[in-house]
Design a protein around this motif. Sequence first.
Motif, PDB file in Angstrom:
ATOM      1  N   THR A  58       0.790  -1.233   0.000  1.00  0.00           N
ATOM      2  CA  THR A  58       0.000   0.000   0.000  1.00  0.00           C
ATOM      3  C   THR A  58       0.819   1.278   0.000  1.00  0.00           C
ATOM      4  OG1 THR A  58      -0.125   0.023   2.429  1.00  0.00           O
ATOM      5  CG2 THR A  58      -1.869  -1.162   1.240  1.00  0.00           C
ATOM      6  N   GLN A  59       2.130   1.198   0.240  1.00  0.00           N
ATOM      7  CA  GLN A  59       2.942   2.396   0.372  1.00  0.00           C
ATOM      8  C   GLN A  59       4.219   2.282  -0.457  1.00  0.00           C
ATOM      9  OE1 GLN A  59       3.646   3.315   4.530  1.00  0.00           O
ATOM     10  NE2 GLN A  59       1.698   2.382   5.113  1.00  0.00           N
ATOM     11  N   SER A  60       4.812   3.439  -0.740  1.00  0.00           N
ATOM     12  CA  SER A  60       6.090   3.478  -1.459  1.00  0.00           C
ATOM     13  C   SER A  60       7.177   3.862  -0.468  1.00  0.00           C
ATOM     14  CB  SER A  60       6.016   4.501  -2.604  1.00  0.00           C
ATOM     15  OG  SER A  60       7.249   4.575  -3.280  1.00  0.00           O
ATOM     16  N   ARG A  61       7.863   2.842   0.069  1.00  0.00           N
ATOM     17  CA  ARG A  61       8.891   3.067   1.079  1.00  0.00           C
ATOM     18  C   ARG A  61      10.041   2.095   0.861  1.00  0.00           C
ATOM     19  NH1 ARG A  61       5.362   3.694   6.685  1.00  0.00           N
ATOM     20  NH2 ARG A  61       6.922   5.221   7.281  1.00  0.00           N
ATOM     21  N   HIS A  62      11.204   2.424   1.394  1.00  0.00           N
ATOM     22  CA  HIS A  62      12.325   1.491   1.382  1.00  0.00           C
ATOM     23  C   HIS A  62      12.356   0.795   2.735  1.00  0.00           C
ATOM     24  CE1 HIS A  62      16.929   0.625   1.278  1.00  0.00           C
ATOM     25  NE2 HIS A  62      16.200  -0.444   0.992  1.00  0.00           N
ATOM     26  N   ILE A  63      12.114  -0.501   2.718  1.00  0.00           N
ATOM     27  CA  ILE A  63      12.018  -1.300   3.942  1.00  0.00           C
ATOM     28  C   ILE A  63      13.221  -2.230   4.027  1.00  0.00           C
ATOM     29  CG2 ILE A  63      10.627  -2.969   5.222  1.00  0.00           C
ATOM     30  CD1 ILE A  63       8.191  -1.962   3.569  1.00  0.00           C
ATOM     31  N   VAL A  64      13.959  -2.155   5.128  1.00  0.00           N
ATOM     32  CA  VAL A  64      15.091  -3.050   5.368  1.00  0.00           C
ATOM     33  C   VAL A  64      14.756  -3.908   6.582  1.00  0.00           C
ATOM     34  CG1 VAL A  64      17.537  -3.241   5.944  1.00  0.00           C
ATOM     35  CG2 VAL A  64      16.747  -1.404   4.428  1.00  0.00           C
ATOM     36  N   THR A  65      14.814  -5.226   6.429  1.00  0.00           N
ATOM     37  CA  THR A  65      14.574  -6.126   7.557  1.00  0.00           C
ATOM     38  C   THR A  65      15.877  -6.800   7.955  1.00  0.00           C
ATOM     39  OG1 THR A  65      14.118  -8.245   6.432  1.00  0.00           O
ATOM     40  CG2 THR A  65      12.329  -6.619   6.489  1.00  0.00           C
ATOM     41  N   ILE A  66      16.044  -6.996   9.265  1.00  0.00           N
ATOM     42  CA  ILE A  66      17.217  -7.680   9.820  1.00  0.00           C
ATOM     43  C   ILE A  66      16.677  -8.807  10.685  1.00  0.00           C
ATOM     44  CG2 ILE A  66      19.320  -7.413  11.157  1.00  0.00           C
ATOM     45  CD1 ILE A  66      18.837  -4.284  10.670  1.00  0.00           C
TER      46      ILE A  66
ATOM     47  N   ASP B  44      16.719 -13.176  12.124  1.00  0.00           N
ATOM     48  CA  ASP B  44      17.522 -14.324  12.547  1.00  0.00           C
ATOM     49  C   ASP B  44      16.626 -15.522  12.869  1.00  0.00           C
ATOM     50  OD1 ASP B  44      19.625 -15.939  13.386  1.00  0.00           O
ATOM     51  OD2 ASP B  44      19.564 -15.169  15.448  1.00  0.00           O
ATOM     52  N   PRO B  45      16.346 -16.358  11.828  1.00  0.00           N
ATOM     53  CA  PRO B  45      16.648 -16.193  10.408  1.00  0.00           C
ATOM     54  C   PRO B  45      15.482 -15.493   9.708  1.00  0.00           C
ATOM     55  CG  PRO B  45      15.748 -18.357  10.758  1.00  0.00           C
ATOM     56  CD  PRO B  45      15.749 -17.678  12.118  1.00  0.00           C
ATOM     57  N   ILE B  46      15.580 -15.333   8.379  1.00  0.00           N
ATOM     58  CA  ILE B  46      14.461 -14.830   7.589  1.00  0.00           C
ATOM     59  C   ILE B  46      13.389 -15.908   7.530  1.00  0.00           C
ATOM     60  CG2 ILE B  46      13.716 -14.145   5.273  1.00  0.00           C
ATOM     61  CD1 ILE B  46      16.514 -12.912   4.903  1.00  0.00           C
ATOM     62  N   GLU B  47      12.181 -15.591   7.982  1.00  0.00           N
ATOM     63  CA  GLU B  47      11.099 -16.581   8.005  1.00  0.00           C
ATOM     64  C   GLU B  47      10.131 -16.402   6.836  1.00  0.00           C
ATOM     65  OE1 GLU B  47       9.151 -16.804  11.757  1.00  0.00           O
ATOM     66  OE2 GLU B  47      10.992 -17.221  12.876  1.00  0.00           O
ATOM     67  N   TYR B  48       9.775 -15.174   6.547  1.00  0.00           N
ATOM     68  CA  TYR B  48       8.850 -14.891   5.446  1.00  0.00           C
ATOM     69  C   TYR B  48       9.571 -14.032   4.412  1.00  0.00           C
ATOM     70  CZ  TYR B  48       5.229 -16.422   8.712  1.00  0.00           C
ATOM     71  OH  TYR B  48       4.470 -17.151   9.598  1.00  0.00           O
ATOM     72  N   GLU B  49       9.545 -14.451   3.168  1.00  0.00           N
ATOM     73  CA  GLU B  49      10.191 -13.690   2.108  1.00  0.00           C
ATOM     74  C   GLU B  49       9.188 -12.713   1.489  1.00  0.00           C
ATOM     75  OE1 GLU B  49      12.090 -16.180  -0.725  1.00  0.00           O
ATOM     76  OE2 GLU B  49      13.396 -17.153   0.750  1.00  0.00           O
ATOM     77  N   HIS B  50       9.632 -11.462   1.349  1.00  0.00           N
ATOM     78  CA  HIS B  50       8.802 -10.412   0.776  1.00  0.00           C
ATOM     79  C   HIS B  50       9.353 -10.021  -0.590  1.00  0.00           C
ATOM     80  CE1 HIS B  50       6.703  -9.617   4.626  1.00  0.00           C
ATOM     81  NE2 HIS B  50       7.881  -9.897   5.169  1.00  0.00           N
ATOM     82  N   THR B  51       8.500 -10.014  -1.587  1.00  0.00           N
ATOM     83  CA  THR B  51       8.866  -9.540  -2.920  1.00  0.00           C
ATOM     84  C   THR B  51       8.449  -8.089  -3.048  1.00  0.00           C
ATOM     85  OG1 THR B  51       8.553 -11.755  -3.850  1.00  0.00           O
ATOM     86  CG2 THR B  51       8.572  -9.897  -5.391  1.00  0.00           C
ATOM     87  N   SER B  52       9.379  -7.234  -3.450  1.00  0.00           N
ATOM     88  CA  SER B  52       9.081  -5.807  -3.557  1.00  0.00           C
ATOM     89  C   SER B  52       7.842  -5.581  -4.421  1.00  0.00           C
ATOM     90  CB  SER B  52      10.271  -5.059  -4.155  1.00  0.00           C
ATOM     91  OG  SER B  52      11.386  -5.134  -3.294  1.00  0.00           O
ATOM     92  N   ASN B  53       6.927  -4.757  -3.902  1.00  0.00           N
ATOM     93  CA  ASN B  53       5.704  -4.435  -4.607  1.00  0.00           C
ATOM     94  C   ASN B  53       5.672  -2.922  -4.834  1.00  0.00           C
ATOM     95  OD1 ASN B  53       3.054  -4.149  -5.530  1.00  0.00           O
ATOM     96  ND2 ASN B  53       2.234  -5.673  -4.139  1.00  0.00           N
ATOM     97  N   ARG B  54       4.867  -2.197  -4.088  1.00  0.00           N
ATOM     98  CA  ARG B  54       4.937  -0.733  -4.162  1.00  0.00           C
ATOM     99  C   ARG B  54       6.172  -0.231  -3.418  1.00  0.00           C
ATOM    100  NH1 ARG B  54      -0.330   2.609  -2.917  1.00  0.00           N
ATOM    101  NH2 ARG B  54       1.161   4.200  -3.590  1.00  0.00           N
ATOM    102  N   SER B  55       6.581  -0.979  -2.412  1.00  0.00           N
ATOM    103  CA  SER B  55       7.796  -0.630  -1.674  1.00  0.00           C
ATOM    104  C   SER B  55       8.983  -1.433  -2.199  1.00  0.00           C
ATOM    105  CB  SER B  55       7.616  -0.928  -0.181  1.00  0.00           C
ATOM    106  OG  SER B  55       6.709  -0.032   0.420  1.00  0.00           O
ATOM    107  N   VAL B  56      10.178  -0.996  -1.838  1.00  0.00           N
ATOM    108  CA  VAL B  56      11.396  -1.770  -2.065  1.00  0.00           C
ATOM    109  C   VAL B  56      11.736  -2.454  -0.753  1.00  0.00           C
ATOM    110  CG1 VAL B  56      13.850  -1.682  -2.621  1.00  0.00           C
ATOM    111  CG2 VAL B  56      12.241  -0.193  -3.834  1.00  0.00           C
ATOM    112  N   VAL B  57      11.777  -3.784  -0.748  1.00  0.00           N
ATOM    113  CA  VAL B  57      12.039  -4.548   0.471  1.00  0.00           C
ATOM    114  C   VAL B  57      13.356  -5.293   0.318  1.00  0.00           C
ATOM    115  CG1 VAL B  57      11.162  -6.256   2.099  1.00  0.00           C
ATOM    116  CG2 VAL B  57       9.550  -4.850   0.792  1.00  0.00           C
ATOM    117  N   ASN B  58      14.286  -5.037   1.232  1.00  0.00           N
ATOM    118  CA  ASN B  58      15.556  -5.751   1.277  1.00  0.00           C
ATOM    119  C   ASN B  58      15.690  -6.449   2.620  1.00  0.00           C
ATOM    120  OD1 ASN B  58      16.858  -5.091  -1.295  1.00  0.00           O
ATOM    121  ND2 ASN B  58      16.838  -2.978  -0.549  1.00  0.00           N
ATOM    122  N   GLN B  59      15.889  -7.765   2.573  1.00  0.00           N
ATOM    123  CA  GLN B  59      15.953  -8.573   3.785  1.00  0.00           C
ATOM    124  C   GLN B  59      17.375  -9.063   4.020  1.00  0.00           C
ATOM    125  OE1 GLN B  59      12.161 -10.855   2.348  1.00  0.00           O
ATOM    126  NE2 GLN B  59      12.239 -11.119   4.577  1.00  0.00           N
ATOM    127  N   ARG B  60      17.835  -8.924   5.255  1.00  0.00           N
ATOM    128  CA  ARG B  60      19.191  -9.315   5.624  1.00  0.00           C
ATOM    129  C   ARG B  60      19.109 -10.313   6.772  1.00  0.00           C
ATOM    130  NH1 ARG B  60      22.986  -4.284   6.404  1.00  0.00           N
ATOM    131  NH2 ARG B  60      24.494  -5.691   5.393  1.00  0.00           N
TER     132      ARG B  60
END
Length: 360
Positions: free
Chosen positions: A157-165, A167-183
Amino acid sequence: MTAALAPVRLSEVLRVARMRNASDVHLCAGAPPVLRVDGALESQHTMAPTTEELQAVTGALLTPRASELLERCGDATITHRLDDVGAIRVHAYRTARGTCLAIRLLAPSVPSLETLHLPGVVASFCEKPHGLVIFAGPTGSGKSTSLAALIDRMNRTQSRHIVTIEDPIEYEHTSNRSVVNQRELGRDVGTFAEAVYGALRSDPDVILVGEMRDPQTMHAALTAAETGHLVLTTLHTGDASQTVERIVGAFEGDKQEQVRMQLAQTLAGVVCMRLLPRANGQGRRLAAEVLIGTDAVRSMIRDGKTHQLRNIISTNRQIGMQTLEAHLSDLVARREVTMDAARAVTERPSELRPSDRTLT
């Protein structure tokens, strides 16, 4: 049974767990598999895996890095995907009886906030331009899943840059309206604190910190929120007052006043969660305490009057705040959960007052 067939047996156990809507599977050598269904443990009437079989399963699931971590530190956690089972989180840990596995069955996709039955006001945290939002509760209360649902809502719903940190990554997000980078901790970054400071240099709008485990991570999260970012994170605390005190109390005496000021300035909300069995025996229901960072709340935190936060929560239901006991009382009144189940998840059972009020 040969070691090569051990992963096939694991798939069978996990398929049964999926059919039973189990949240977790426990495997230890010499003991039958145990499922956690609606919060209760159920031992399965099947053959117990041998030490060799469990070693084979562990070796098949863990990456080389995770295997080395298990050998060096005694435990390791990864996420894994099996074709016929879906995503799982595997925690391997050494015990006196050898290595055991605790396997969390993850949802096939990120659940929506509505599906999780989170209070409606929680969705408003997605709209915050900055601040600190904390999801609290015991292990297995849905904190990580709720954070994933918030990220999914923002991503759609929003246009934002989202960074997740994480341990471990449980749910994978594919960039949609936002840019999502998971670490992921250990693979992409060394520590939560280092990762937060690193993320600040990547032009983020939102930073998800999987867990505030230590003062360094708490300080980094507060700094990020203080400098104009929305920070989402978790803590293992029981209620909103404990959450504030846990953060302040994690620091040395001479630093507590500064932390209290930072927290008063940045706290946007606290959601303290419990999962309890439904009265009809089908699944579990979320109950939550909600604190919103109003001016009155900020003043109480700043002045060190944390014990008065509960009174503010109790008298501000009209704006979405609620104590855990008020929510439990509503669920009991609506016959969604039993009084016994409600009493089992609160430290204040005497405050449960079933009524005809309906939550919005």
